[in-house]
Each structure stands twice: as structure tokens, then as C-alpha cells.
Design a protein around this motif. Structure first.
Motif, PDB file in Angstrom:
ATOM      1  N   ASN A  92     -10.874  47.126  16.855  1.00 38.11           N
ATOM      2  CA  ASN A  92     -11.415  46.341  17.962  1.00 38.11           C
ATOM      3  C   ASN A  92     -11.514  47.216  19.217  1.00 38.11           C
ATOM      4  O   ASN A  92     -10.520  47.805  19.652  1.00 38.11           O
ATOM      5  CB  ASN A  92     -10.518  45.137  18.238  1.00 38.11           C
ATOM      6  N   ILE A  93     -12.709  47.307  19.822  1.00 36.43           N
ATOM      7  CA  ILE A  93     -12.900  48.198  20.964  1.00 36.43           C
ATOM      8  C   ILE A  93     -12.116  47.760  22.197  1.00 36.43           C
ATOM      9  O   ILE A  93     -11.938  48.548  23.141  1.00 36.43           O
ATOM     10  CB  ILE A  93     -14.394  48.322  21.329  1.00 36.43           C
ATOM     11  N   ASN A  94     -11.624  46.538  22.201  1.00 41.22           N
ATOM     12  CA  ASN A  94     -10.891  46.027  23.355  1.00 41.22           C
ATOM     13  C   ASN A  94      -9.377  46.205  23.252  1.00 41.22           C
ATOM     14  O   ASN A  94      -8.660  45.890  24.199  1.00 41.22           O
ATOM     15  CB  ASN A  94     -11.195  44.543  23.564  1.00 41.22           C
ATOM     16  N   THR A  95      -8.885  46.679  22.117  1.00 38.76           N
ATOM     17  CA  THR A  95      -7.436  46.813  21.952  1.00 38.76           C
ATOM     18  C   THR A  95      -6.958  48.211  22.354  1.00 38.76           C
ATOM     19  O   THR A  95      -7.691  49.190  22.282  1.00 38.76           O
ATOM     20  CB  THR A  95      -6.996  46.538  20.511  1.00 38.76           C
ATOM     21  N   VAL A  96      -5.685  48.252  22.764  1.00 38.36           N
ATOM     22  CA  VAL A  96      -4.985  49.510  23.058  1.00 38.36           C
ATOM     23  C   VAL A  96      -3.861  49.636  22.050  1.00 38.36           C
ATOM     24  O   VAL A  96      -3.098  48.684  21.836  1.00 38.36           O
ATOM     25  CB  VAL A  96      -4.402  49.504  24.487  1.00 38.36           C
ATOM     26  N   ILE A  97      -3.766  50.794  21.401  1.00 40.70           N
ATOM     27  CA  ILE A  97      -2.711  50.992  20.410  1.00 40.70           C
ATOM     28  C   ILE A  97      -1.602  51.876  20.977  1.00 40.70           C
ATOM     29  O   ILE A  97      -1.808  52.599  21.962  1.00 40.70           O
ATOM     30  CB  ILE A  97      -3.258  51.635  19.121  1.00 40.70           C
ATOM     31  N   SER A  98      -0.449  51.814  20.352  1.00 44.86           N
ATOM     32  CA  SER A  98       0.622  52.728  20.734  1.00 44.86           C
ATOM     33  C   SER A  98       0.227  54.142  20.324  1.00 44.86           C
ATOM     34  O   SER A  98      -0.160  54.374  19.184  1.00 44.86           O
ATOM     35  CB  SER A  98       1.928  52.339  20.049  1.00 44.86           C
ATOM     36  N   PRO A  99       0.332  55.110  21.239  1.00 37.86           N
ATOM     37  CA  PRO A  99      -0.024  56.480  20.903  1.00 37.86           C
ATOM     38  C   PRO A  99       1.045  57.212  20.095  1.00 37.86           C
ATOM     39  O   PRO A  99       0.800  58.299  19.583  1.00 37.86           O
ATOM     40  CB  PRO A  99      -0.189  57.137  22.275  1.00 37.86           C
ATOM     41  N   VAL A 100       2.229  56.583  19.965  1.00 37.26           N
ATOM     42  CA  VAL A 100       3.370  57.232  19.320  1.00 37.26           C
ATOM     43  C   VAL A 100       4.228  56.212  18.579  1.00 37.26           C
ATOM     44  O   VAL A 100       4.104  55.009  18.800  1.00 37.26           O
ATOM     45  CB  VAL A 100       4.267  57.946  20.372  1.00 37.26           C
ATOM     46  N   HIS A 128      12.064  59.824  15.538  1.00 37.84           N
ATOM     47  CA  HIS A 128      10.691  59.349  15.529  1.00 37.84           C
ATOM     48  C   HIS A 128       9.682  60.429  15.120  1.00 37.84           C
ATOM     49  O   HIS A 128       9.934  61.623  15.254  1.00 37.84           O
ATOM     50  CB  HIS A 128      10.301  58.821  16.917  1.00 37.84           C
ATOM     51  N   TYR A 129       8.541  59.966  14.651  1.00 37.04           N
ATOM     52  CA  TYR A 129       7.354  60.797  14.439  1.00 37.04           C
ATOM     53  C   TYR A 129       6.935  61.322  15.809  1.00 37.04           C
ATOM     54  O   TYR A 129       6.831  60.570  16.769  1.00 37.04           O
ATOM     55  CB  TYR A 129       6.282  59.902  13.822  1.00 37.04           C
ATOM     56  N   HIS A 130       6.685  62.652  15.915  1.00 37.05           N
ATOM     57  CA  HIS A 130       6.535  63.269  17.227  1.00 37.05           C
ATOM     58  C   HIS A 130       5.105  63.591  17.633  1.00 37.05           C
ATOM     59  O   HIS A 130       4.889  64.244  18.662  1.00 37.05           O
ATOM     60  CB  HIS A 130       7.370  64.543  17.286  1.00 37.05           C
ATOM     61  N   ARG A 131       4.145  63.161  16.848  1.00 31.70           N
ATOM     62  CA  ARG A 131       2.753  63.462  17.204  1.00 31.70           C
ATOM     63  C   ARG A 131       2.166  62.345  18.061  1.00 31.70           C
ATOM     64  O   ARG A 131       2.507  61.178  17.892  1.00 31.70           O
ATOM     65  CB  ARG A 131       1.922  63.730  15.947  1.00 31.70           C
ATOM     66  N   ILE A 132       1.298  62.753  18.994  1.00 33.96           N
ATOM     67  CA  ILE A 132       0.750  61.849  20.002  1.00 33.96           C
ATOM     68  C   ILE A 132      -0.728  61.616  19.704  1.00 33.96           C
ATOM     69  O   ILE A 132      -1.473  62.574  19.465  1.00 33.96           O
ATOM     70  CB  ILE A 132       0.900  62.458  21.409  1.00 33.96           C
ATOM     71  N   HIS A 133      -1.150  60.375  19.729  1.00 34.04           N
ATOM     72  CA  HIS A 133      -2.522  60.003  19.406  1.00 34.04           C
ATOM     73  C   HIS A 133      -3.158  59.269  20.580  1.00 34.04           C
ATOM     74  O   HIS A 133      -2.468  58.752  21.455  1.00 34.04           O
ATOM     75  CB  HIS A 133      -2.541  59.118  18.157  1.00 34.04           C
ATOM     76  N   SER A 134      -4.475  59.199  20.581  1.00 38.10           N
ATOM     77  CA  SER A 134      -5.165  58.523  21.675  1.00 38.10           C
ATOM     78  C   SER A 134      -4.997  57.005  21.552  1.00 38.10           C
ATOM     79  O   SER A 134      -5.260  56.429  20.495  1.00 38.10           O
ATOM     80  CB  SER A 134      -6.656  58.874  21.665  1.00 38.10           C
ATOM     81  N   PRO A 135      -4.604  56.344  22.633  1.00 32.90           N
ATOM     82  CA  PRO A 135      -4.428  54.884  22.589  1.00 32.90           C
ATOM     83  C   PRO A 135      -5.737  54.107  22.706  1.00 32.90           C
ATOM     84  O   PRO A 135      -5.766  52.907  22.444  1.00 32.90           O
ATOM     85  CB  PRO A 135      -3.530  54.609  23.793  1.00 32.90           C
ATOM     86  N   VAL A 136      -6.815  54.792  23.104  1.00 25.19           N
ATOM     87  CA  VAL A 136      -8.103  54.130  23.332  1.00 25.19           C
ATOM     88  C   VAL A 136      -9.248  55.049  22.918  1.00 25.19           C
ATOM     89  O   VAL A 136      -9.056  56.250  22.713  1.00 25.19           O
ATOM     90  CB  VAL A 136      -8.294  53.774  24.832  1.00 25.19           C
ATOM     91  N   ASN A 137     -10.425  54.469  22.813  1.00 23.75           N
ATOM     92  CA  ASN A 137     -11.642  55.274  22.754  1.00 23.75           C
ATOM     93  C   ASN A 137     -11.978  55.658  24.185  1.00 23.75           C
ATOM     94  O   ASN A 137     -11.998  54.794  25.074  1.00 23.75           O
ATOM     95  CB  ASN A 137     -12.815  54.473  22.168  1.00 23.75           C
ATOM     96  N   GLY A 138     -12.250  56.934  24.427  1.00 23.16           N
ATOM     97  CA  GLY A 138     -12.558  57.311  25.795  1.00 23.16           C
ATOM     98  C   GLY A 138     -12.834  58.789  25.956  1.00 23.16           C
ATOM     99  O   GLY A 138     -12.920  59.543  24.975  1.00 23.16           O
ATOM    100  N   LYS A 139     -12.943  59.205  27.198  1.00 21.78           N
ATOM    101  CA  LYS A 139     -13.237  60.600  27.527  1.00 21.78           C
ATOM    102  C   LYS A 139     -12.202  61.130  28.503  1.00 21.78           C
ATOM    103  O   LYS A 139     -11.906  60.492  29.519  1.00 21.78           O
ATOM    104  CB  LYS A 139     -14.633  60.721  28.149  1.00 21.78           C
TER     105      LYS A 139
END
Length: 261
Positions: free
Chosen positions: A77-85, A137-148
């Protein structure tokens, strides 16, 4: 008294040479000896990761382990924000008009965290989330949103701990530790992804050089446990109603929703 003793101990151990020594050890072949004990002590579930613990040759390799492909589902869903970690949400709430945020009963200056007044003012009356990563914890960081990514900068060189005691008794670890900050334009505004280095091991390594980010895409990794702070502009974000702090989350889980100003 407890606070004073804790702070003095940190001052005694907060030295570059000690950080370097620990960094060298975690990357040495000798460190493999303690991997089984580390996994047991921190109760790390290795079933989600690429390899069993005995196939990692150093403690550092274990710290930065990757997930098995397909282990996590990223909400589309383009409106959701996910946990980056993978982390525990230790604190969340509105950013006060003074541009400070409250964590563990202490106020942290956004000016110090972000480096200047202009950046801090942009997030006044917005929303913040503090995600604490423990050694398990898993130590890799991911993008929480689609963006620039529109800007990225680094600040600080200290090594105060960012665990629960560090947040409560440390000398402003979220505003003074080494940190790497990315500002991201997303669907409804702008956010800051603040990656705070941990005690002893400050390393934050970027693995993705692209300025265009897809939600769930890997950005970087921490060498050891640390903290991520998410900052959102005013009226652009709502935290998910199911979250109450402290709240454990995994990378990819929905933590909130983007809204129009």
C-alpha cells in the motif's frame, strides 16, 4: 547516585582506542569462538536468516547477517510506512513546539540531532518514533517508504550507549553520538531517517547508493546494536493504532500511514 555512577563508567570507557579494539575483535577469526554463546545468550532465532550460526566466520558477519529471500512480506500500500528495522519501538509521539522530543522522560534537542535550526524547524509539531536495536536484532536498515533521498549528512563522534540505560542516564546519546541522517521526499511530504551509532562500534555502512528508494529496499547496516529515529513533518503521518510503546516490530511491518497535509 545510580545515574552518576553509570555516567562515570561510560566516560571511562568512551575512548576511540577501545572502539577500535572491539571492532578489530568482532572482525577477527578468533571471534567465531563466541558465536554459539552469543546466539544462546541473546536467544537469536536463526531460522529467518541465510545461514545457520556455525557458518559465519566472525562475530561481525553474524551481526550483519542477511534474511532469507522471501522471509518478510513488505506491505504494498503506497500510503503505509513500514518499520525500517527489527527493533523495539521505545518511544513515539508528537514533536513539541520547542522542537524537542521526549524519550524516557528526557528531552532531546532536534537542533543537536539534525545539526542546525533550519532542519529542526521543518519537523516542528511533527511526529517522531524511536526504534531501539539490541544485539540480538537483525542489523540491516531498509527504506520505510517509497521516496527519493534529497540530502544525507553525518554528525557526531561519541560512543554513548543507546540501550535503555543509555537513553535514561546517558548524556544525550541521540543528539551527540555519531549519526548518519537521510532526508527522504515521500508521497505526502518529507521525513528524516536518523541512524544513531552504538557504544564502541559506531560503524554505519551504506549498501545502496541510489537516491530513489523503494519501500523495503535495503539501505545500510549497523555494526552492532543501535537506534533509528524517524521524524515526520507536521500532519503527514499517523502511527498505526495497534502500536503502544514499548512495542516489538520486525522490518516490513506497518507502523503507520502517510496522510496529506
Amino acid at each position: 547516585m545510580r545515574k552518576i555512577i553509570y555516567q562515570k563508567c561510560i566516560e571511562l570507557t568512551n575512548r576511540a582506542w577501545l572502539s577500535n579494539l572491539i571492532r578489530q575483535f568482532t572482525r577477527s577469526k578468533i571471534s567465531k569462538i563466541i558465536i554459539p554463546f552469543f546466539v544462546k545468550i541473546y536467544k537469536i532465532d536463526m531460522s529467518e536468516f541465510e545461514y545457520p550460526y556455525n557458518e559465519y566466520t566472525t562475530l561481525h558477519e553474524l551481526f550483519i547477517r542477511k534474511l532469507k529471500k522471501g522471509t518478510r512480506l513488505i506491505d504494498s500500500n503506497i500510503n503505509t510506512v513500514i518499520s525500517p528495522v527489527d527493533a523495539t519501538i521505545e518511544s513515539a509521539g508528537s514533536i513539541e513546539p520547542s522542537t524537542d522530543i521526549k524519550v524516557k522522560g528526557k528531552m532531546y534537542s532536534l537542533k543537536e540531532m539534525l545539526g542546525n535550526d533550519e532542519k529542526a524547524v521543518q519537523y516542528r509539531d511533527g511526529y517522531f518514533i524511536v526504534l531501539y536495536l539490541s544485539p540480538k536484532h537483525y542489523h540491516r536498515i531498509h527504506s520505510p517508504v517509497n521516496g527519493k533521498v534529497i540530502s544525507r549528512w553525518e554528525l557526531g563522534d561519541c560512543s554513548y550507549p543507546v540501550n535503555r540505560l543509555g537513553l535514561e542516564y546517558g548524556k544525550n546519546p541521540l543528539a551527540k553520538n555519531y549519526r548518519s541522517i537521510s532526508e527522504i521526499n515521500h508521497k505526502t511530504g518529507k521525513m528524516a531517517l536518523v541512524k544513531v551509532g552504538a557504544m564502541f562500534v559506531n560503524s554505519i555502512e551504506y549498501t545502496n547508493g541510489s537516491m530513489n528508494l523503494k519501500k523495503g529496499e535495503e539501505i545500510a547496516y549497523f555494526s552492532f546494536g543501535s537506534t533509528v529515529v524517524l521524524l515526520f513533518e507536521k500532519d503527514t503521518f499517523l502511527i498505526d493504532e495497534r502500536i503502544s510503546v514499548p512495542h516489538p516490530v520486525k522490518m516490513g511491518e506497518v507502523i503507520g500511514h502517510l496522510v496529506k497535509k
